[in-house]
Design a protein around this motif. Sequence first.
Motif, PDB file in Angstrom:
ATOM      1  N   PHE A 127     -68.151  41.886  65.883  1.00 52.88           N
ATOM      2  CA  PHE A 127     -67.079  42.648  65.523  1.00 52.88           C
ATOM      3  C   PHE A 127     -65.944  41.965  64.708  1.00 52.88           C
ATOM      4  O   PHE A 127     -65.572  41.185  65.190  1.00 52.88           O
ATOM      5  CB  PHE A 127     -67.039  43.733  66.522  1.00 52.88           C
ATOM      6  CG  PHE A 127     -65.993  43.385  67.565  1.00 52.88           C
ATOM      7  CD1 PHE A 127     -64.439  43.955  67.463  1.00 52.88           C
ATOM      8  CD2 PHE A 127     -66.152  42.617  68.425  1.00 52.88           C
ATOM      9  CE1 PHE A 127     -63.488  43.659  68.454  1.00 52.88           C
ATOM     10  CE2 PHE A 127     -65.254  42.212  69.477  1.00 52.88           C
ATOM     11  CZ  PHE A 127     -63.920  42.818  69.521  1.00 52.88           C
ATOM     12  N   ALA A 128     -65.415  42.878  64.176  1.00 55.69           N
ATOM     13  CA  ALA A 128     -63.981  42.641  63.531  1.00 55.69           C
ATOM     14  C   ALA A 128     -63.118  43.797  63.218  1.00 55.69           C
ATOM     15  O   ALA A 128     -63.677  44.972  63.391  1.00 55.69           O
ATOM     16  CB  ALA A 128     -64.150  42.058  62.234  1.00 55.69           C
ATOM     17  N   ILE A 129     -61.689  43.727  63.311  1.00 53.01           N
ATOM     18  CA  ILE A 129     -60.838  44.570  63.155  1.00 53.01           C
ATOM     19  C   ILE A 129     -60.024  44.426  62.016  1.00 53.01           C
ATOM     20  O   ILE A 129     -59.327  43.522  61.804  1.00 53.01           O
ATOM     21  CB  ILE A 129     -59.955  44.835  64.422  1.00 53.01           C
ATOM     22  CG1 ILE A 129     -60.955  45.036  65.526  1.00 53.01           C
ATOM     23  CG2 ILE A 129     -58.934  46.187  64.241  1.00 53.01           C
ATOM     24  CD1 ILE A 129     -59.910  45.087  67.071  1.00 53.01           C
ATOM     25  N   ASP A 130     -60.086  45.432  61.006  1.00 48.39           N
ATOM     26  CA  ASP A 130     -59.262  45.481  59.766  1.00 48.39           C
ATOM     27  C   ASP A 130     -58.107  46.089  60.121  1.00 48.39           C
ATOM     28  O   ASP A 130     -58.076  47.291  60.972  1.00 48.39           O
ATOM     29  CB  ASP A 130     -59.963  46.110  58.353  1.00 48.39           C
ATOM     30  CG  ASP A 130     -59.330  45.732  57.241  1.00 48.39           C
ATOM     31  OD1 ASP A 130     -58.417  45.107  57.380  1.00 48.39           O
ATOM     32  OD2 ASP A 130     -59.856  46.239  56.300  1.00 48.39           O
ATOM     33  N   ASN A 131     -56.891  46.058  59.417  1.00 55.35           N
ATOM     34  CA  ASN A 131     -55.564  46.861  59.740  1.00 55.35           C
ATOM     35  C   ASN A 131     -54.960  47.213  58.909  1.00 55.35           C
ATOM     36  O   ASN A 131     -54.735  46.565  57.860  1.00 55.35           O
ATOM     37  CB  ASN A 131     -54.770  46.075  61.057  1.00 55.35           C
ATOM     38  CG  ASN A 131     -54.326  44.727  60.617  1.00 55.35           C
ATOM     39  OD1 ASN A 131     -53.278  44.697  59.955  1.00 55.35           O
ATOM     40  ND2 ASN A 131     -55.215  43.625  60.612  1.00 55.35           N
ATOM     41  N   THR A 132     -54.145  48.327  58.963  1.00 50.87           N
ATOM     42  CA  THR A 132     -53.137  48.819  57.911  1.00 50.87           C
ATOM     43  C   THR A 132     -51.855  49.567  58.768  1.00 50.87           C
ATOM     44  O   THR A 132     -52.276  50.670  59.354  1.00 50.87           O
ATOM     45  CB  THR A 132     -53.705  49.762  56.910  1.00 50.87           C
ATOM     46  OG1 THR A 132     -54.849  49.314  56.150  1.00 50.87           O
ATOM     47  CG2 THR A 132     -52.733  50.253  55.801  1.00 50.87           C
ATOM     48  N   ILE A 133     -50.856  48.857  58.924  1.00 51.14           N
ATOM     49  CA  ILE A 133     -49.646  49.342  59.729  1.00 51.14           C
ATOM     50  C   ILE A 133     -48.717  49.478  58.818  1.00 51.14           C
ATOM     51  O   ILE A 133     -48.121  48.754  58.087  1.00 51.14           O
ATOM     52  CB  ILE A 133     -49.539  48.019  60.713  1.00 51.14           C
ATOM     53  CG1 ILE A 133     -50.867  47.694  61.561  1.00 51.14           C
ATOM     54  CG2 ILE A 133     -48.639  48.641  61.704  1.00 51.14           C
ATOM     55  CD1 ILE A 133     -51.379  48.675  62.462  1.00 51.14           C
ATOM     56  N   PHE A 134     -47.977  50.599  59.266  1.00 47.38           N
ATOM     57  CA  PHE A 134     -46.744  51.119  58.485  1.00 47.38           C
ATOM     58  C   PHE A 134     -45.945  51.665  59.712  1.00 47.38           C
ATOM     59  O   PHE A 134     -45.799  52.676  60.017  1.00 47.38           O
ATOM     60  CB  PHE A 134     -46.718  52.192  57.551  1.00 47.38           C
ATOM     61  CG  PHE A 134     -47.755  51.764  56.442  1.00 47.38           C
ATOM     62  CD1 PHE A 134     -47.313  51.037  55.499  1.00 47.38           C
ATOM     63  CD2 PHE A 134     -49.159  52.300  56.143  1.00 47.38           C
ATOM     64  CE1 PHE A 134     -48.083  50.562  54.265  1.00 47.38           C
ATOM     65  CE2 PHE A 134     -49.969  52.022  55.261  1.00 47.38           C
ATOM     66  CZ  PHE A 134     -49.383  51.136  54.187  1.00 47.38           C
TER      67      PHE A 134
END
Length: 371
Positions: free
Chosen positions: A84-91
Amino acid sequence: MHGLEDILAEELQQLGGASNIRTHKRSVSCEGDLEFLYRANLNLRTALKILVPVHKFTARNEQQLYDEVMKHDWSKYLKLEQTFAIDNTIFSEYFKHSKYAALKTKDAMVDQFRKKMGRRPSVDIKNPDVQFDLHAFKDQFTISVDSSGHTLNRRGYREPGHEAPMNEVLAAGLLKLAGWNKSIPLVDPMCGTGTILIEAAMMGQNIPPNLNRREFGFKNWTNYHPELWNKVLAEGRAGIRKAKLDISGGDIDGDTVLRANKSLRKFKLTDAVSIRRVALEDHKPQVAGRGMVVTNPPYGERIGRTNTNDFYKTISDVLKNNFTGYDAWVMSSNMQAFKHLKLRASKKIVLFNGALECKFQKYELYRGSKE
C-alpha cells in the motif's frame, strides 16, 4: 482540474447513477453504488481520480492523528500480503509537513496490523496494490481509498518521447468547455501528438476513455466483483457508435506527426481523424466556412522562431485568413503573447495546465466586421 469542476459535475449527471452531486474546489463529490464506481472509472473524461472516503476525523497534533487512524479497521480494505501507499494533500496550520502526516498515518495502519496479526503489510510507493489518499483542511481529516490507481488521464494511446504533451483530461475539458459536438468540423492546426483531436474522436464515437486500460485500483480491493466489472465493460463496448467525423490537424514537426498517427492506429481512429505534416501558415481546413478550432499553441524550441510574439501574430493572421466562419478557441499561459493575436476574445476562461495558469479564449472569426 481547476476550472473543470462544473464540467465534471455535468458528466456525472449525464452518466446516471450518481446522487447528491456537489462541486468543490478542484473536486466533485457524489454518492453511488459499486456498479456506478466501475462505470465512472471507465467513462468519465474529465476526472483524474475517483476516491471513496472511508474515515473522517478531527486532529490537531500527531498523537491525535495516530489515535484516530488506529480507531478504524483497515483490514476491510487491505490484506496482509498486499502493498500500500498513502498520497496526501494537507492544508493545515497544525501540520506543516504533509509527508510527516502521511508517515504517522502509515505508522498507525501498520501498527494496527502488527497488533492484530503479528505481521504488517509492506509499503510500495511506485506501484501499490492499494492506494490511500489522506486529505486535511485545518483540523478536518479524510482518508479515502483510491479506486482508480494511476490517474485516469492515462488512456493508453500516448506514444512516448514527446516533450510537453497535453494532459488528456485537460484536452477533453477544453472540448466540453468550447461546446464542441460531433456535428461540428474540428481543426487543431498546431496539434502536436494530437491529444485534443483523439479525445474529440473518442467523444464523437462514444468510446469510453478508459476502455483499453487494464489496471484499476478497485481490482485489488477485497470487494472486487469481476462479473459486475465485465458487465460494465460490455455495456461500454456496446455503446460505441462509429460515426463520420470531420476532425483534422497538423503540425510542422514530422516526428510528432508520426507519433500522433501511431496513437490513432492504437485506438483504430484513422478513419475519424486526419493528421498531417503541414506548417501553420499553409494550414487550410477540410471544411470551409464553418467549424471550430481548438488549439494549445506550442512554445520554446518547437516554434522554430526566436520571437513568441511574432508567432502569435502569425496565428492570428492564419485564423483570420484561412478559418473565416469558424470559432477559434486558443489556450496559452503566455498572457503577453495573447495580446499579439490581434483578435477580440468573446469569452475568457481561466484554467491550469499543470502548475501554469492559462487562459482559454474564444474568437469568432467573421469576414470583415461583426456588424
